[in-house]
Design a protein around this motif. Sequence first.
Motif, PDB file in Angstrom:
ATOM      1  N   GLU A 311      99.708 -35.947  52.424  1.00 59.24           N
ATOM      2  CA  GLU A 311     100.174 -37.233  51.891  1.00 59.24           C
ATOM      3  C   GLU A 311     101.202 -37.902  52.804  1.00 59.24           C
ATOM      4  OE1 GLU A 311     100.869 -37.780  47.803  1.00 59.24           O
ATOM      5  OE2 GLU A 311      99.438 -36.261  47.156  1.00 59.24           O
ATOM      6  N   VAL A 312     102.031 -37.114  53.470  1.00 50.63           N
ATOM      7  CA  VAL A 312     102.973 -37.691  54.426  1.00 50.63           C
ATOM      8  C   VAL A 312     102.210 -38.304  55.592  1.00 50.63           C
ATOM      9  CG1 VAL A 312     104.768 -37.129  56.128  1.00 50.63           C
ATOM     10  CG2 VAL A 312     104.947 -36.257  53.790  1.00 50.63           C
ATOM     11  N   VAL A 313     101.202 -37.614  56.080  1.00 50.07           N
ATOM     12  CA  VAL A 313     100.371 -38.154  57.161  1.00 50.07           C
ATOM     13  C   VAL A 313      99.699 -39.443  56.705  1.00 50.07           C
ATOM     14  CG1 VAL A 313      98.242 -37.795  58.491  1.00 50.07           C
ATOM     15  CG2 VAL A 313      99.987 -35.989  58.380  1.00 50.07           C
ATOM     16  N   ALA A 314      99.109 -39.449  55.527  1.00 48.06           N
ATOM     17  CA  ALA A 314      98.426 -40.642  55.022  1.00 48.06           C
ATOM     18  C   ALA A 314      99.394 -41.809  54.891  1.00 48.06           C
ATOM     19  CB  ALA A 314      97.758 -40.334  53.685  1.00 48.06           C
ATOM     20  N   PHE A 315     100.614 -41.513  54.422  1.00 48.48           N
ATOM     21  CA  PHE A 315     101.620 -42.573  54.258  1.00 48.48           C
ATOM     22  C   PHE A 315     101.960 -43.211  55.606  1.00 48.48           C
ATOM     23  CE2 PHE A 315     106.197 -43.592  54.485  1.00 48.48           C
ATOM     24  CZ  PHE A 315     106.241 -44.666  53.601  1.00 48.48           C
ATOM     25  N   PHE A 316     102.273 -42.393  56.584  1.00 45.87           N
ATOM     26  CA  PHE A 316     102.653 -42.975  57.872  1.00 45.87           C
ATOM     27  C   PHE A 316     101.460 -43.638  58.573  1.00 45.87           C
ATOM     28  CE2 PHE A 316     106.418 -40.005  57.765  1.00 45.87           C
ATOM     29  CZ  PHE A 316     107.377 -41.018  57.740  1.00 45.87           C
ATOM     30  N   LYS A 317     100.271 -43.125  58.366  1.00 42.62           N
ATOM     31  CA  LYS A 317      99.100 -43.809  58.927  1.00 42.62           C
ATOM     32  C   LYS A 317      98.952 -45.209  58.333  1.00 42.62           C
ATOM     33  CE  LYS A 317      95.761 -40.460  60.661  1.00 42.62           C
ATOM     34  NZ  LYS A 317      94.371 -39.965  60.535  1.00 42.62           N
ATOM     35  N   ALA A 318      99.188 -45.316  57.039  1.00 40.77           N
ATOM     36  CA  ALA A 318      99.045 -46.608  56.368  1.00 40.77           C
ATOM     37  C   ALA A 318     100.152 -47.573  56.739  1.00 40.77           C
ATOM     38  CB  ALA A 318      99.018 -46.403  54.855  1.00 40.77           C
ATOM     39  N   GLN A 319     101.374 -47.065  56.966  1.00 40.85           N
ATOM     40  CA  GLN A 319     102.528 -47.933  57.146  1.00 40.85           C
ATOM     41  C   GLN A 319     102.899 -48.174  58.598  1.00 40.85           C
ATOM     42  OE1 GLN A 319     103.444 -49.509  54.635  1.00 40.85           O
ATOM     43  NE2 GLN A 319     102.473 -48.260  53.036  1.00 40.85           N
ATOM     44  N   LEU A 320     102.463 -47.306  59.499  1.00 44.60           N
ATOM     45  CA  LEU A 320     102.785 -47.485  60.910  1.00 44.60           C
ATOM     46  C   LEU A 320     101.541 -47.806  61.743  1.00 44.60           C
ATOM     47  CD1 LEU A 320     105.331 -44.536  61.436  1.00 44.60           C
ATOM     48  CD2 LEU A 320     105.821 -46.945  61.006  1.00 44.60           C
TER      49      LEU A 320
END
Length: 320
Positions: A311-320
């Motif tokens: 989920e941390v990976v998915a979050f940063f992929k979506a936001q960065l």
Amino acid sequence: MNTAALIAAASVLLGACAATAAPAPIVQSQAAPLIRDGVAVSRLTIPDSQQPAIEVGVWTPAQAAATPRALVIISHGNGGDYRSHHDTAAALARAGFVVAALTHTGDNWRDQSRATDLVGRTRQLSVLIDFMTQDWDGHAGIDASRIGAFGFSAGGFTVLAAAGGDPDLNRLADHCRANPGFYDCRLIGQHAGTMKDGAAAPRLPHDARLKALAVAAPALGFTFTKDGLSKVTQPVQLWQAGADQILPTPFYVEPVRDALPVPPEYRRVEGAAHFDFLPPCSPELAAAAPMICTPTPGFDRAAFHETLNREVVAFFKAQL
């Protein structure tokens, strides 16, 4: 995280001073990068002006990219070091990010002499970003417009402050009058400067380059008001341990969740304790540090970290 430093940490804002040392030269790599499962890991030492040099770990995809990558920096909790979230760092690197985690000066497992230095903690994040985007030998492969941060416990507070947060330390007195039996409040009594008037405290350094934040179990959450977090408008993924025995509900995560101007991606992990945000311990670490390694009854830390990292990976992929 060792809660002793969490609460003592506030005293630096009331005038604690850091020791000085001669600047150290940049050591780009003290050993050949270790490559495992598609990730290259290096340990560096970087200069910090007149302060002691900062230990840094860097995780990168083993294969070079055709275009610059986003950067994620990691701030550990009290008493940790750059390896404290090694599994999350590796997961991010496998997903294509450059990851840099620092060992906070004087707030690590070797040295607690500056565990109260919150100003130093936030400033060190900017020193790390400067180094990674300007002086690191791979800096040309970083997109300086896409920088995120992950922080746990004292590191969660550090990341929020660096991203624009201004804590109200005057809240410490009311908090501890209402909750004198709390572990943090008992520790406050051991640090004379902590309860002084916070109005004279310097503002913590901010860094506008931070574009997205993943925050787990942030320390001193009750010191953040809506006004104090009004400038933290970046996307935030906020994690809470449902059975946090170090930073119990509703005094730490909930105030941050409710004060952020943009509702965060909120993740409450039922059954998790505070140290379950750290990766599963090796037998050697478990023997040396049972406080952070003892399994939480009925909770599978290893399985949780698969979810956390995904989920941390998915979050940063979506936001960065």
